[in-house]
Design a protein around this motif. Structure first.
Motif, PDB file in Angstrom:
ATOM      1  N   LEU A  99       4.492  20.914  18.780  1.00  0.00           N
ATOM      2  CA  LEU A  99       3.235  20.085  18.696  1.00  0.00           C
ATOM      3  C   LEU A  99       3.222  19.776  16.940  1.00  0.00           C
ATOM      4  CD1 LEU A  99       0.748  21.451  20.892  1.00  0.00           C
ATOM      5  CD2 LEU A  99       2.252  19.612  21.383  1.00  0.00           C
ATOM      6  N   PRO A 100       2.672  18.563  16.539  1.00  0.00           N
ATOM      7  CA  PRO A 100       2.776  17.311  17.513  1.00  0.00           C
ATOM      8  C   PRO A 100       3.972  16.879  17.901  1.00  0.00           C
ATOM      9  CG  PRO A 100       2.520  16.855  15.195  1.00  0.00           C
ATOM     10  CD  PRO A 100       2.674  18.405  15.214  1.00  0.00           C
ATOM     11  N   PHE A 101       4.036  16.334  19.073  1.00  0.00           N
ATOM     12  CA  PHE A 101       5.021  15.672  19.675  1.00  0.00           C
ATOM     13  C   PHE A 101       5.261  14.169  19.393  1.00  0.00           C
ATOM     14  CE2 PHE A 101       8.132  14.637  23.173  1.00  0.00           C
ATOM     15  CZ  PHE A 101       8.864  15.353  23.003  1.00  0.00           C
ATOM     16  N   ASP A 102       5.499  14.064  17.969  1.00  0.00           N
ATOM     17  CA  ASP A 102       5.553  12.556  17.416  1.00  0.00           C
ATOM     18  C   ASP A 102       7.287  12.256  17.477  1.00  0.00           C
ATOM     19  OD1 ASP A 102       6.286  14.154  15.453  1.00  0.00           O
ATOM     20  OD2 ASP A 102       4.473  13.703  14.429  1.00  0.00           O
ATOM     21  N   ARG A 103       7.347  11.320  16.689  1.00  0.00           N
ATOM     22  CA  ARG A 103       8.584  10.535  16.735  1.00  0.00           C
ATOM     23  C   ARG A 103       9.638  11.403  15.853  1.00  0.00           C
ATOM     24  NH1 ARG A 103       9.934   6.755  19.786  1.00  0.00           N
ATOM     25  NH2 ARG A 103       8.375   4.722  19.868  1.00  0.00           N
ATOM     26  N   ALA A 104       9.021  12.122  14.789  1.00  0.00           N
ATOM     27  CA  ALA A 104       9.615  13.148  13.812  1.00  0.00           C
ATOM     28  C   ALA A 104      10.182  14.452  14.829  1.00  0.00           C
ATOM     29  CB  ALA A 104       9.021  13.508  12.628  1.00  0.00           C
ATOM     30  N   ARG A 105       9.417  14.777  15.425  1.00  0.00           N
ATOM     31  CA  ARG A 105       9.614  16.108  16.521  1.00  0.00           C
ATOM     32  C   ARG A 105      10.324  15.719  17.343  1.00  0.00           C
ATOM     33  NH1 ARG A 105       8.520  20.418  14.935  1.00  0.00           N
ATOM     34  NH2 ARG A 105       6.152  20.155  14.791  1.00  0.00           N
ATOM     35  N   GLN A 106      10.596  14.520  17.998  1.00  0.00           N
ATOM     36  CA  GLN A 106      11.511  14.119  18.840  1.00  0.00           C
ATOM     37  C   GLN A 106      12.896  13.878  18.251  1.00  0.00           C
ATOM     38  OE1 GLN A 106      10.182  10.619  21.053  1.00  0.00           O
ATOM     39  NE2 GLN A 106       8.077  11.400  21.244  1.00  0.00           N
ATOM     40  N   ARG A 107      12.878  13.324  16.950  1.00  0.00           N
ATOM     41  CA  ARG A 107      14.371  13.358  16.331  1.00  0.00           C
ATOM     42  C   ARG A 107      14.668  14.749  16.174  1.00  0.00           C
ATOM     43  NH1 ARG A 107      11.983   8.969  14.095  1.00  0.00           N
ATOM     44  NH2 ARG A 107      11.244  10.099  12.297  1.00  0.00           N
ATOM     45  N   GLN A 108      13.761  15.494  15.681  1.00  0.00           N
ATOM     46  CA  GLN A 108      14.082  16.919  15.432  1.00  0.00           C
ATOM     47  C   GLN A 108      14.873  17.667  16.479  1.00  0.00           C
ATOM     48  OE1 GLN A 108      10.748  19.613  14.219  1.00  0.00           O
ATOM     49  NE2 GLN A 108      12.147  20.464  12.735  1.00  0.00           N
ATOM     50  N   VAL A 109      14.153  17.613  17.648  1.00  0.00           N
ATOM     51  CA  VAL A 109      14.927  18.382  18.904  1.00  0.00           C
ATOM     52  C   VAL A 109      16.009  17.868  19.386  1.00  0.00           C
ATOM     53  CG1 VAL A 109      12.529  19.463  19.825  1.00  0.00           C
ATOM     54  CG2 VAL A 109      13.088  17.194  20.751  1.00  0.00           C
ATOM     55  N   LEU A 110      16.128  16.329  19.318  1.00  0.00           N
ATOM     56  CA  LEU A 110      17.434  15.565  19.706  1.00  0.00           C
ATOM     57  C   LEU A 110      18.697  16.184  18.889  1.00  0.00           C
ATOM     58  CD1 LEU A 110      16.674  11.906  20.529  1.00  0.00           C
ATOM     59  CD2 LEU A 110      17.688  13.593  21.867  1.00  0.00           C
ATOM     60  N   GLY A 111      18.105  16.903  17.869  1.00  0.00           N
ATOM     61  CA  GLY A 111      19.368  17.178  16.758  1.00  0.00           C
ATOM     62  C   GLY A 111      20.034  18.739  17.230  1.00  0.00           C
ATOM     63  N   LEU A 112      19.186  19.427  18.143  1.00  0.00           N
ATOM     64  CA  LEU A 112      19.536  20.573  18.740  1.00  0.00           C
ATOM     65  C   LEU A 112      20.804  20.577  19.458  1.00  0.00           C
ATOM     66  CD1 LEU A 112      16.003  22.000  19.840  1.00  0.00           C
ATOM     67  CD2 LEU A 112      17.178  22.345  17.560  1.00  0.00           C
ATOM     68  N   LEU A 113      21.586  21.584  19.404  1.00  0.00           N
ATOM     69  CA  LEU A 113      22.881  21.842  20.204  1.00  0.00           C
ATOM     70  C   LEU A 113      22.336  21.746  21.415  1.00  0.00           C
ATOM     71  CD1 LEU A 113      25.694  22.346  19.976  1.00  0.00           C
ATOM     72  CD2 LEU A 113      25.206  24.803  20.143  1.00  0.00           C
ATOM     73  N   ASN A 114      23.122  20.859  22.312  1.00  0.00           N
ATOM     74  CA  ASN A 114      22.734  21.060  23.815  1.00  0.00           C
ATOM     75  C   ASN A 114      21.692  20.278  24.313  1.00  0.00           C
ATOM     76  OD1 ASN A 114      25.425  22.169  24.414  1.00  0.00           O
ATOM     77  ND2 ASN A 114      24.737  24.144  24.120  1.00  0.00           N
TER      78      ASN A 114
END
Length: 135
Positions: A99-114
């Protein structure tokens, strides 16, 4: 959109096959007999059964969305093994870390391996289901 529908159809077919193999095993069938029935190898029948057992164990450890708090560990969120493993490997330990699950957090998790688009969609669905926790 078409690829998402195709993926959902594949998931449903895999789930049906896992359920069928689990049912046959519970009825006392051997992997050899199951393999012959489903036209697959014995080792593949055993792998599918093992996966079904793992999924059942995971489901017994998860909690419903309405009981999730900021302190809920990632391991017990109702997420797929792939999604929760990627989050854990990325350093996320509790729901509040997302949290917060905003656009920045979404981009961040999309960068995770797998962690791909399907994982993001799954996580977004969970976030929608747990909206009161965010307030």
């Amino acid at each position: 959109m078409q690829s998402r529908n195709h993926n959902q159809a594949q998931i449903a077919a895999g789930s049906e096959r896992r359920d069928r193999i689990s049912r046959l095993r519970s009825e006392g069938w051997t992997f050899k007999r199951i393999a012959a029935e489903l036209h697959i190898s014995q080792s593949r029948a055993a792998q599918i059964h093992k996966r079904a057992v793992e999924l059942d164990e995971q489901a017994s450890r998860t909690i419903p969305a309405h009981r999730i708090t900021r302190q809920t560990p990632i391991e017990i969120l109702p997420l797929s093994i792939r999604t929760s493993s990627a989050l854990l490997n990325g350093g996320y330990r509790i729901f509040g870390d997302l949290l917060p699950f905003d656009r920045a957090r979404q981009r961040q998790v999309l960068g995770l391996l797998n962690f791909g688009r399907a994982c993001l969609d799954e996580l977004a669905d969970l976030m929608t289901a747990t909206e009161p926790v965010h307030e």
